[in-house]
Design an enzyme around this catalytic site. Structure first.
Site, PDB file in Angstrom:
ATOM      1  N   GLY A 233       0.810  -1.211   0.000  1.00 16.10           N
ATOM      2  CA  GLY A 233       0.000   0.000   0.000  1.00 16.10           C
ATOM      3  C   GLY A 233       0.842   1.258   0.000  1.00 16.10           C
ATOM      4  O   GLY A 233       2.032   1.259   0.365  1.00 16.10           O
ATOM      5  N   LEU A 234       0.228   2.355  -0.419  1.00 15.45           N
ATOM      6  CA  LEU A 234       0.884   3.652  -0.424  1.00 15.45           C
ATOM      7  C   LEU A 234       1.131   4.118   1.003  1.00 15.45           C
ATOM      8  O   LEU A 234       0.512   3.621   1.950  1.00 15.45           O
ATOM      9  CB  LEU A 234       0.009   4.669  -1.163  1.00 15.45           C
ATOM     10  CG  LEU A 234      -0.224   4.398  -2.654  1.00 15.45           C
ATOM     11  CD1 LEU A 234      -1.300   5.329  -3.202  1.00 15.45           C
ATOM     12  CD2 LEU A 234       1.081   4.565  -3.431  1.00 15.45           C
TER      13      LEU A 234
ATOM     14  N   HIS B 216     -15.912 -11.406  35.909  1.00  9.84           N
ATOM     15  CA  HIS B 216     -15.135 -11.916  37.035  1.00  9.84           C
ATOM     16  C   HIS B 216     -13.657 -11.591  36.837  1.00  9.84           C
ATOM     17  O   HIS B 216     -13.221 -11.206  35.746  1.00  9.84           O
ATOM     18  CB  HIS B 216     -15.331 -13.426  37.167  1.00  9.84           C
ATOM     19  CG  HIS B 216     -16.683 -13.806  37.680  1.00  9.84           C
ATOM     20  ND1 HIS B 216     -17.041 -13.681  38.990  1.00  9.84           N
ATOM     21  CD2 HIS B 216     -17.770 -14.312  37.036  1.00  9.84           C
ATOM     22  CE1 HIS B 216     -18.293 -14.103  39.154  1.00  9.84           C
ATOM     23  NE2 HIS B 216     -18.747 -14.482  37.983  1.00  9.84           N
TER      24      HIS B 216
ATOM     25  N   ALA C  43       0.838   6.189   4.435  1.00 16.96           N
ATOM     26  CA  ALA C  43      -0.291   6.790   5.161  1.00 16.96           C
ATOM     27  C   ALA C  43      -1.619   6.156   4.789  1.00 16.96           C
ATOM     28  O   ALA C  43      -2.645   6.821   4.772  1.00 16.96           O
ATOM     29  CB  ALA C  43      -0.331   8.302   4.917  1.00 16.96           C
ATOM     30  N   ARG C  44      -1.613   4.871   4.515  1.00 18.11           N
ATOM     31  CA  ARG C  44      -2.856   4.139   4.225  1.00 18.11           C
ATOM     32  C   ARG C  44      -3.263   3.227   5.383  1.00 18.11           C
ATOM     33  O   ARG C  44      -4.099   2.352   5.220  1.00 18.11           O
ATOM     34  CB  ARG C  44      -2.717   3.331   2.948  1.00 18.11           C
ATOM     35  CG  ARG C  44      -3.286   3.996   1.694  1.00 18.11           C
ATOM     36  CD  ARG C  44      -2.752   5.394   1.482  1.00 18.11           C
ATOM     37  NE  ARG C  44      -3.319   6.028   0.294  1.00 18.11           N
ATOM     38  CZ  ARG C  44      -3.006   7.254  -0.104  1.00 18.11           C
ATOM     39  NH1 ARG C  44      -2.135   7.983   0.588  1.00 18.11           N
ATOM     40  NH2 ARG C  44      -3.573   7.789  -1.185  1.00 18.11           N
ATOM     41  N   GLY C  45      -2.660   3.402   6.541  1.00 18.98           N
ATOM     42  CA  GLY C  45      -3.050   2.637   7.718  1.00 18.98           C
ATOM     43  C   GLY C  45      -2.322   1.325   7.886  1.00 18.98           C
ATOM     44  O   GLY C  45      -2.743   0.502   8.715  1.00 18.98           O
ATOM     45  N   LYS C  46      -1.237   1.110   7.139  1.00 24.69           N
ATOM     46  CA  LYS C  46      -0.530  -0.170   7.239  1.00 24.69           C
ATOM     47  C   LYS C  46       0.038  -0.384   8.637  1.00 24.69           C
ATOM     48  O   LYS C  46      -0.062  -1.478   9.199  1.00 24.69           O
ATOM     49  CB  LYS C  46       0.591  -0.240   6.193  1.00 24.69           C
ATOM     50  CG  LYS C  46       0.119  -0.240   4.750  1.00 24.69           C
ATOM     51  CD  LYS C  46       1.239  -0.536   3.780  1.00 24.69           C
ATOM     52  CE  LYS C  46       2.389   0.446   3.870  1.00 24.69           C
ATOM     53  NZ  LYS C  46       1.982   1.835   3.541  1.00 24.69           N
ATOM     54  N   SER C  47       0.666   0.647   9.197  1.00 20.64           N
ATOM     55  CA  SER C  47       1.277   0.494  10.524  1.00 20.64           C
ATOM     56  C   SER C  47       0.228   0.204  11.585  1.00 20.64           C
ATOM     57  O   SER C  47       0.450  -0.595  12.504  1.00 20.64           O
ATOM     58  CB  SER C  47       2.062   1.759  10.886  1.00 20.64           C
ATOM     59  OG  SER C  47       3.130   1.960   9.976  1.00 20.64           O
TER      60      SER C  47
ATOM     61  N   ASP D 225       6.795  -5.397   6.750  1.00 21.62           N
ATOM     62  CA  ASP D 225       6.124  -4.106   6.638  1.00 21.62           C
ATOM     63  C   ASP D 225       6.915  -3.198   5.700  1.00 21.62           C
ATOM     64  O   ASP D 225       7.965  -2.659   6.062  1.00 21.62           O
ATOM     65  CB  ASP D 225       5.987  -3.477   8.020  1.00 21.62           C
ATOM     66  CG  ASP D 225       5.119  -2.230   8.004  1.00 21.62           C
ATOM     67  OD1 ASP D 225       4.496  -1.957   6.959  1.00 21.62           O
ATOM     68  OD2 ASP D 225       5.061  -1.528   9.028  1.00 21.62           O
TER      69      ASP D 225
ATOM     70  N   CYS E 234      -6.934   3.145   0.617  1.00 16.37           N
ATOM     71  CA  CYS E 234      -7.705   4.193   1.283  1.00 16.37           C
ATOM     72  C   CYS E 234      -7.933   5.357   0.330  1.00 16.37           C
ATOM     73  O   CYS E 234      -6.981   5.920  -0.229  1.00 16.37           O
ATOM     74  CB  CYS E 234      -6.966   4.675   2.533  1.00 16.37           C
ATOM     75  SG  CYS E 234      -7.891   5.887   3.499  1.00 16.37           S
TER      76      CYS E 234
ATOM     77  N   ARG F  70       6.558  12.566  -1.481  1.00 20.99           N
ATOM     78  CA  ARG F  70       6.903  11.149  -1.351  1.00 20.99           C
ATOM     79  C   ARG F  70       5.720  10.273  -1.779  1.00 20.99           C
ATOM     80  O   ARG F  70       5.916   9.279  -2.489  1.00 20.99           O
ATOM     81  CB  ARG F  70       7.284  10.820   0.094  1.00 20.99           C
ATOM     82  CG  ARG F  70       7.682   9.369   0.281  1.00 20.99           C
ATOM     83  CD  ARG F  70       7.811   8.985   1.749  1.00 20.99           C
ATOM     84  NE  ARG F  70       8.826   9.735   2.464  1.00 20.99           N
ATOM     85  CZ  ARG F  70       9.236   9.422   3.693  1.00 20.99           C
ATOM     86  NH1 ARG F  70       8.708   8.367   4.332  1.00 20.99           N
ATOM     87  NH2 ARG F  70      10.149  10.155   4.301  1.00 20.99           N
TER      88      ARG F  70
ATOM     89  N   GLU G  82     -16.851 -16.961  35.498  1.00 19.51           N
ATOM     90  CA  GLU G  82     -15.592 -17.065  36.229  1.00 19.51           C
ATOM     91  C   GLU G  82     -14.815 -18.305  35.791  1.00 19.51           C
ATOM     92  O   GLU G  82     -15.377 -19.258  35.240  1.00 19.51           O
ATOM     93  CB  GLU G  82     -15.881 -17.128  37.736  1.00 19.51           C
ATOM     94  CG  GLU G  82     -14.665 -17.260  38.642  1.00 19.51           C
ATOM     95  CD  GLU G  82     -13.627 -16.140  38.495  1.00 19.51           C
ATOM     96  OE1 GLU G  82     -13.090 -15.996  37.382  1.00 19.51           O
ATOM     97  OE2 GLU G  82     -13.365 -15.450  39.484  1.00 19.51           O
TER      98      GLU G  82
END
Length: 552
Positions: A119-120, A487, A122-126, A213, A244, A278, A422
């Site tokens: 993915g590019l 519990h 800032a697409r939520g990979k982390s 990653d 995204c 970037r 419990e």
């Protein structure tokens, strides 16, 4: 002619009672419905008898006197047995959880799995990766993250750190930088396969999940990953692509991205300009995963807008299927999760284990009222908007739970589940802690995570962890804020899940990450509310008690 003999009447369908079983029969003319009911009951009787013979527990409805008799028999047997045999018997019960886990892992087809992100920026990979590592670790798998960006930030070029390199480093026409990025990706893969292929001796039976990653935005890069995986026996490779196009999510992701080590020392406006350059450099070469890659044998999960839509392909096997199910339920909606023990009972005050009398102490009744008041006032002071501002209450099915949420259920939707019961005490149910024999206490203290109480219905903490896994998925799926009343053992497991990995604390403390072995020792106090705020960098915690009204 000889007269025809009269037909012999057919006997009734009967089953002779065995071992005190109830006799079943199908009367002539009773019809298909009655015969079907009789068949179902017959099967149920047989199944229950077989389970009883296998010493498996369905529902222990024995009276307290019967359970006490079984407990006394167990204690007497242990007392009469030689010391070495008593310890061996307790060790056997304590290790059942480990044995079950090892047998379960042996049945899994792929013991070595690589999850490669796509993915590019800032697409939520982390965010996805962190949640996935937490979930896999909770499931009992060995998992580790291998991040190419983190390696780059540790390297230098010409005496200058590669942390904070500008957007030109990621341009496709920068041949030197392109070659360096490929070398870094290869170095991270070397570390990944070394970890994957060389587990320690005590973890050889556990499946291992390595998460690679990186952006992996081109078909050529993904082809190289698949070729290398095919060179290693028993390794399965699957991709998770995060797509995204929601502008609101992207703006939020951009602001979070500017907090990493590449940009945290740069002016925000300048950092955002460089980061967007970037992103455009990656967009110029980005190729979305297609079904035709690797001759149509590519395995992938595609997430659109962090869980709004999920597509899967060739995600076969227990671990890939579990990952797919989990990722279908994640989201980034802000909400709160409040964990609290049930109100104090008279049995709890007297140290009696596991019995559900439902009788609250005066302090317990006061806490039931305080809990409802707390949630009402807390919602007025929170900045949670939308569906996260709604509340659902989830409690166990015991009378203690019903008494604790009696005031909450007037204001909020309330549901119950036996998953919050419990930890089963087996033959020790209803016995005070001070009356437990020293052999049981010693075995429990030696390995509290895996120790299982003897007798029917006895459980260990590992049993509870396996039991609440569906509830974990439900809590990840739920977009409303949630109140959990349960519990101690169950809440320890839930708290341990959300607090595993990197955590922060809103009141200035820095609690260390919680591991599986720490779960049985988590200190959760009675008549206290633990507020969890899941976020992209971990879970923030805050603690409230009736005497802390000034914290509202």
């Amino acid at each position: 002619p000889k007269p025809k003999p009269e037909p012999t009447p057919k006997p009734k369908a009967t089953m002779a009672p065995a071992d005190g079983a109830v006799q079943l029969w199908a009367q002539p003319g009773a019809g298909l419905a009655f015969a079907t009911i009789a068949s179902v009951l017959l099967v149920a009787v047989r199944v229950r008898r077989q389970l009883k013979e296998l010493n498996l527990h369905i529902n222990d409805t024995a009276s307290l006197a019967e359970r006490k008799k079984r407990f006394d028999t167990s204690v007497r047997y242990l007392a009469e047995a030689p010391p070495s045999m008593s310890v061996a018997l307790l060790d056997r019960d304590a290790s059942i959880g480990k044995e079950i886990g090892q047998q379960r892992f042996k049945r899994i087809m792929h013991k070595k799995l690589i999850v490669a992100m796509v993915g590019l920026p800032a697409r939520g990979k982390s965010y996805i990766v962190k949640m996935l590592v937490r979930y896999l670790s909770w499931m009992g798998y060995e998992s580790k993250l291998f991040n190419v960006g983190e390696l780059r930030r540790k390297l230098t070029l010409g005496g200058k750190s590669l942390t904070g390199v500008d957007a030109s480093f990621f341009q496709a026409n920068n041949a030197d930088a392109q070659r360096m990025r490929e070398q870094m990706a290869s170095m991270v893969q070397d570390l990944l396969y070394e970890w994957l292929e060389c587990p320690p001796d005590d973890n050889k039976n556990k499946p291992r999940v390595a998460i690679f990653d990186a952006t992996n935005t081109t078909a050529a890069r993904r082809h190289g990953l698949m070729e290398r995986a095919e060179q290693h026996s028993g390794v399965k490779l699957m991709f998770i692509e995060s797509i995204c196009n929601d502008e609101a999510i992207l703006r939020q992701n951009y602001s979070l991205k500017l907090q990493n080590n590449d940009y945290k020392h740069m002016e925000p406006e300048k950092a955002l300009t460089d980061f967007m350059e970037r992103v455009r450099a990656y967009e110029a070469v980005y190729e979305e995963i297609s079904d035709q890659e690797n001759g149509g044998n590519i395995s992938y999960i595609k997430l659109y807008n962090v869980g709004q839509k999920v597509t899967t392909r060739h995600c076969t096997g227990f671990v890939p299927s579990s990952i797919s199910l989990f990722l279908q339920n994640i989201h980034i909606t802000p909400r709160k999760i409040w964990l609290t023990l049930h109100s104090e009972s008279i049995d709890q005050q007297n140290g009696v284990l596991g019995r559900d009398s439902g009788n609250l102490t005066d302090a317990g009744r006061m806490y039931s009222m305080y809990l409802s008041k707390f949630i009402n006032r807390r919602l007025d002071h929170l900045d949670v908007e939308g569906v996260g501002g709604d509340v659902v209450v989830i409690s166990g099915t015991s009378r203690l739970h019903a008494e604790t949420v009696s005031h909450l259920q007037i204001h909020y939707d309330t549901t119950t589940t036996p998953l919050l019961r419990e930890l089963g005490g087996g033959d020790c149910t209803g016995v005070a802690n001070c009356d437990l024999p020293p052999e049981i206490l010693e075995a429990r203290n030696r390995d509290k995570l895996h120790f299982r109480y003897p007798g029917l219905g006895g459980e260990s903490y590992m049993d509870v962890i396996q039991r609440v896994q569906p509830l974990i998925v439900e809590l990840e799926r739920q977009r409303r804020s949630v109140v959990i009343v349960g519990h101690l053992a169950v809440l320890r497991c839930l708290y341990g899940y959300f607090m595993s990995g990197s955590v922060t604390d809103m009141v200035g403390k820095d609690p260390k990450p919680i591991g599986m072995d720490d779960i049985p020792y988590i200190d959760l106090k009675a008549h206290t509310v633990y507020e969890l705020s899941p976020g992209p960098f971990g879970t923030e915690t805050r603690t409230f008690a009736p005497e802390d009204d000034d914290l509202f």
